[in-house]
Write a protein that holds these residues in place. Structure first.
Motif, PDB file in Angstrom:
ATOM      1  N   SER A 110       0.589  -0.977  -0.237  1.00 35.93           N
ATOM      2  CA  SER A 110      -0.148   0.180  -0.044  1.00 35.93           C
ATOM      3  C   SER A 110       0.893   1.055   0.079  1.00 35.93           C
ATOM      4  CB  SER A 110      -1.075  -0.061   1.360  1.00 35.93           C
ATOM      5  OG  SER A 110      -1.862   1.383   1.449  1.00 35.93           O
ATOM      6  N   ALA A 111      -0.029   2.023  -0.816  1.00 38.10           N
ATOM      7  CA  ALA A 111       1.148   3.465  -0.867  1.00 38.10           C
ATOM      8  C   ALA A 111       1.432   4.398   0.524  1.00 38.10           C
ATOM      9  CB  ALA A 111       0.440   4.321  -1.769  1.00 38.10           C
ATOM     10  N   HIS A 112       0.253   3.725   1.443  1.00 42.21           N
ATOM     11  CA  HIS A 112       0.100   4.436   2.688  1.00 42.21           C
ATOM     12  C   HIS A 112       0.589   4.254   4.093  1.00 42.21           C
ATOM     13  CE1 HIS A 112      -3.626   6.539   1.196  1.00 42.21           C
ATOM     14  NE2 HIS A 112      -4.135   5.534   0.925  1.00 42.21           N
ATOM     15  N   ASN A 113       1.703   2.948   3.871  1.00 44.04           N
ATOM     16  CA  ASN A 113       2.608   2.992   4.949  1.00 44.04           C
ATOM     17  C   ASN A 113       4.125   2.899   4.659  1.00 44.04           C
ATOM     18  OD1 ASN A 113       2.583  -0.047   3.303  1.00 44.04           O
ATOM     19  ND2 ASN A 113       1.349  -0.556   4.628  1.00 44.04           N
ATOM     20  N   ILE A 114       4.319   4.035   3.141  1.00 45.25           N
ATOM     21  CA  ILE A 114       5.427   3.990   3.325  1.00 45.25           C
ATOM     22  C   ILE A 114       5.636   5.534   3.331  1.00 45.25           C
ATOM     23  CG2 ILE A 114       7.002   3.680   1.042  1.00 45.25           C
ATOM     24  CD1 ILE A 114       4.867   3.191  -0.584  1.00 45.25           C
ATOM     25  N   SER A 115       7.438   5.502   4.603  1.00 49.40           N
ATOM     26  CA  SER A 115       7.461   6.573   5.517  1.00 49.40           C
ATOM     27  C   SER A 115       8.419   7.742   4.405  1.00 49.40           C
ATOM     28  CB  SER A 115       8.963   6.087   5.792  1.00 49.40           C
ATOM     29  OG  SER A 115       9.370   5.999   5.618  1.00 49.40           O
ATOM     30  N   HIS A 116       8.258   8.674   4.482  1.00 44.91           N
ATOM     31  CA  HIS A 116       9.152   9.808   3.711  1.00 44.91           C
ATOM     32  C   HIS A 116      10.491   8.879   3.110  1.00 44.91           C
ATOM     33  CE1 HIS A 116       9.467  13.793   2.406  1.00 44.91           C
ATOM     34  NE2 HIS A 116      10.521  13.918   2.620  1.00 44.91           N
ATOM     35  N   ASP A 117      10.877   9.231   4.531  1.00 44.05           N
ATOM     36  CA  ASP A 117      12.476   8.795   4.412  1.00 44.05           C
ATOM     37  C   ASP A 117      12.637   7.506   3.455  1.00 44.05           C
ATOM     38  OD1 ASP A 117      12.778  10.439   6.352  1.00 44.05           O
ATOM     39  OD2 ASP A 117      13.983   9.189   7.645  1.00 44.05           O
ATOM     40  N   ASP A 118      11.958   6.096   3.703  1.00 47.84           N
ATOM     41  CA  ASP A 118      11.937   4.839   2.770  1.00 47.84           C
ATOM     42  C   ASP A 118      11.999   5.431   1.191  1.00 47.84           C
ATOM     43  OD1 ASP A 118      12.310   2.352   3.758  1.00 47.84           O
ATOM     44  OD2 ASP A 118      10.497   2.080   4.603  1.00 47.84           O
ATOM     45  N   VAL A 119      10.598   6.397   0.344  1.00 45.13           N
ATOM     46  CA  VAL A 119      10.105   7.425  -0.213  1.00 45.13           C
ATOM     47  C   VAL A 119      11.815   7.950  -0.699  1.00 45.13           C
ATOM     48  CG1 VAL A 119       9.407   9.053  -1.747  1.00 45.13           C
ATOM     49  CG2 VAL A 119       7.817   7.405   0.283  1.00 45.13           C
ATOM     50  N   HIS A 120      12.494   8.601  -0.709  1.00 45.40           N
ATOM     51  CA  HIS A 120      13.443  10.061  -0.651  1.00 45.40           C
ATOM     52  C   HIS A 120      14.845   8.673  -0.818  1.00 45.40           C
ATOM     53  CE1 HIS A 120      10.545  12.934  -2.120  1.00 45.40           C
ATOM     54  NE2 HIS A 120      10.263  12.906  -0.871  1.00 45.40           N
ATOM     55  N   TYR A 121      14.939   8.288   0.572  1.00 43.02           N
ATOM     56  CA  TYR A 121      16.063   8.195   0.905  1.00 43.02           C
ATOM     57  C   TYR A 121      16.870   6.563   0.491  1.00 43.02           C
ATOM     58  CZ  TYR A 121      15.849  12.838   2.972  1.00 43.02           C
ATOM     59  OH  TYR A 121      16.257  14.065   3.009  1.00 43.02           O
ATOM     60  N   GLY A 122      15.393   5.866   0.508  1.00 39.70           N
ATOM     61  CA  GLY A 122      15.131   4.489   0.297  1.00 39.70           C
ATOM     62  C   GLY A 122      16.636   3.929  -0.589  1.00 39.70           C
ATOM     63  N   LYS A 123      15.945   4.525  -1.340  1.00 39.72           N
ATOM     64  CA  LYS A 123      17.014   3.527  -2.795  1.00 39.72           C
ATOM     65  C   LYS A 123      16.154   2.635  -3.413  1.00 39.72           C
ATOM     66  CE  LYS A 123      21.109   6.285  -2.457  1.00 39.72           C
ATOM     67  NZ  LYS A 123      22.483   6.057  -2.308  1.00 39.72           N
ATOM     68  N   HIS A 124      14.879   2.414  -3.453  1.00 39.02           N
ATOM     69  CA  HIS A 124      14.500   1.378  -3.724  1.00 39.02           C
ATOM     70  C   HIS A 124      14.213   1.879  -5.122  1.00 39.02           C
ATOM     71  CE1 HIS A 124      13.576   0.013   0.622  1.00 39.02           C
ATOM     72  NE2 HIS A 124      13.126   1.052   0.783  1.00 39.02           N
ATOM     73  N   LEU A 125      13.444   2.518  -6.646  1.00 39.94           N
ATOM     74  CA  LEU A 125      13.680   2.626  -7.434  1.00 39.94           C
ATOM     75  C   LEU A 125      14.355   3.563  -8.046  1.00 39.94           C
ATOM     76  CD1 LEU A 125      10.613   4.703  -5.927  1.00 39.94           C
ATOM     77  CD2 LEU A 125      10.174   3.026  -7.667  1.00 39.94           C
ATOM     78  N   ARG A 126      14.519   2.596  -9.163  1.00 40.19           N
ATOM     79  CA  ARG A 126      16.005   3.001 -10.313  1.00 40.19           C
ATOM     80  C   ARG A 126      15.599   4.254 -11.175  1.00 40.19           C
ATOM     81  NH1 ARG A 126      18.046  -2.249 -13.848  1.00 40.19           N
ATOM     82  NH2 ARG A 126      20.425  -0.768 -13.871  1.00 40.19           N
ATOM     83  N   ARG A 127      16.707   4.772 -11.062  1.00 35.65           N
ATOM     84  CA  ARG A 127      16.458   6.111 -11.831  1.00 35.65           C
ATOM     85  C   ARG A 127      16.838   6.059 -13.622  1.00 35.65           C
ATOM     86  NH1 ARG A 127      19.147  11.521  -8.885  1.00 35.65           N
ATOM     87  NH2 ARG A 127      17.672  11.246  -6.973  1.00 35.65           N
ATOM     88  N   LEU A 128      16.703   6.118 -14.572  1.00 39.28           N
ATOM     89  CA  LEU A 128      16.609   5.790 -16.403  1.00 39.28           C
ATOM     90  C   LEU A 128      17.897   6.040 -16.001  1.00 39.28           C
ATOM     91  CD1 LEU A 128      15.598   4.972 -18.707  1.00 39.28           C
ATOM     92  CD2 LEU A 128      14.986   7.230 -19.419  1.00 39.28           C
ATOM     93  N   ASP A 129      18.506   7.236 -15.533  1.00 36.62           N
ATOM     94  CA  ASP A 129      20.459   6.658 -15.673  1.00 36.62           C
ATOM     95  C   ASP A 129      21.307   5.826 -15.505  1.00 36.62           C
ATOM     96  OD1 ASP A 129      20.241   7.687 -13.644  1.00 36.62           O
ATOM     97  OD2 ASP A 129      21.404   9.911 -13.236  1.00 36.62           O
ATOM     98  N   SER A 130      20.327   4.728 -14.148  1.00 37.73           N
ATOM     99  CA  SER A 130      21.670   3.593 -13.940  1.00 37.73           C
ATOM    100  C   SER A 130      21.270   2.693 -15.238  1.00 37.73           C
ATOM    101  CB  SER A 130      20.670   3.107 -12.411  1.00 37.73           C
ATOM    102  OG  SER A 130      19.453   2.402 -12.889  1.00 37.73           O
ATOM    103  N   TYR A 131      20.554   2.598 -15.932  1.00 39.89           N
ATOM    104  CA  TYR A 131      20.824   1.585 -17.214  1.00 39.89           C
ATOM    105  C   TYR A 131      21.734   1.820 -17.872  1.00 39.89           C
ATOM    106  CZ  TYR A 131      16.151   0.461 -15.261  1.00 39.89           C
ATOM    107  OH  TYR A 131      14.997  -0.167 -14.763  1.00 39.89           O
ATOM    108  N   ASP A 132      21.792   1.328 -18.935  1.00 37.71           N
ATOM    109  CA  ASP A 132      23.054   0.950 -19.843  1.00 37.71           C
ATOM    110  C   ASP A 132      22.671   2.146 -21.042  1.00 37.71           C
ATOM    111  OD1 ASP A 132      21.721  -0.365 -21.629  1.00 37.71           O
ATOM    112  OD2 ASP A 132      23.316  -2.427 -21.461  1.00 37.71           O
TER     113      ASP A 132
END
Length: 311
Positions: A110-132
């Protein structure tokens, strides 16, 4: 001289550099959205896309891409399951959008139990520049690309309130100290030591200074420089002013689970009044007429690209 391997890895970059921009406007795939319910939102979306494309054709001309591809896509987050690219614009719903991407990607229930720090500092999501280079090029050409924007003055005031009117262990010592030191006459020792208590007028002096004592920050950088809307052809243009309906329509378009709805909660400083046009007016009163005009000029491209009315 480049090795054979380097030459191969450069090939997609060469392909991308050779593309003339702005690219042609592609029709938005609406097969997964229920036509009746979303008709008005869909119509607004087509107008926004058409307006931005027309603006880029008129003002951008046909230019070959010169910007380094990695820099161009550094603010774009990837969700591979539903083939989504989302360009992060801070203070335009980005925290909740990252929560949604984490749910779509199976990283949270659920989106409702993800903390602010997890969102911004958890590095769970990849950015496009991390791909070749090949991975970047493929995703840019095949994924649904979304950007969500906000009236520029509202976004600016929201960023100031968030970063300078509340305790902050990064923005006060890094930006606050430098701003107070350069723009406040007879600054007290305490203010110089902590960087707390920056006034809006001082912040604007920093923003407009061609010799800033500290660099720019994504929270007040122009959207035109964060997401490059005339170089990357976004399929979906959402606005903070219509965030909920735009976001939920977008989730339909990409085939998100029916139970997933865009969250509306304010996860930081939730007791504060949301930054509105009226709140912005109160802050702009502290500026001279010239400062107000120069601040508008700073965001002029954002106003034009996304068809916002001049304040």
């Amino acid at each position: 001289q480049l090795s054979a391997q380097q030459k191969m890895s450069e090939a997609p970059f060469s392909w991308f550099r050779g593309v003339y921009l702005p690219p042609p406007l592609q029709p938005l795939n609406k097969t997964l959205a229920k036509a009746g319910r979303w008709q008005a939102v869909g119509s607004t979306q087509e107008k926004r896309r058409s307006f931005l494309h027309g603006f880029c054709q008129k003002h951008g001309g046909r230019k070959k891409l010169q910007t380094h591809l990695g820099h161009l896509v550094s603010r774009i987050y990837v969700e591979d399951r539903h083939k989504v690219l989302y360009c992060e614009v801070p203070k335009a719903g980005c925290s909740n959008w990252k929560r949604v991407l984490m749910v779509l990607n199976g990283l949270a229930v659920s989106a409702h139990n993800i903390s602010h720090d997890d969102v911004h500092y958890g590095k769970h999501l990849r950015r496009l520049d991390s791909y070749d280079p090949a991975g970047i090029a493929t995703r840019l050409s095949t994924y649904t690309k979304a950007i969500f924007v906000r009236e520029p003055m509202e976004r600016l005031v929201s960023a100031f309130r968030d970063k300078f009117e509340h305790p902050n262990s990064y923005y006060h010592p890094v930006f606050g100290k430098a701003i107070i030191r350069k723009y406040r006459r007879d600054a007290k020792e305490e203010a110089l030591r902590t960087g707390s208590g920056v006034k809006f007028k001082e912040f604007i002096q920093y923003l407009l200074d061609s010799h800033r004592p500290v660099g720019m920050d994504i929270h007040w950088e122009q959207v035109s420089k964060l997401c490059h809307p005339c170089l990357i052809s976004y399929d979906f243009i959402g606005k903070f002013e219509t965030l909920e309906e735009d976001a939920n329509y977008f989730l339909q378009l990409v085939g998100a689970p029916a139970e997933l709805k865009f969250p509306q909660f304010k996860d930081r400083h939730s007791s504060d009044q949301r930054t509105s046009a009226e709140v912005v007016r109160q802050y702009l009163k502290d500026l001279s007429k010239e400062e107000r005009q120069m601040t508008y000029d700073f965001y002029y491209l954002d106003y034009l690209m996304f068809n916002y009315t001049s304040p």
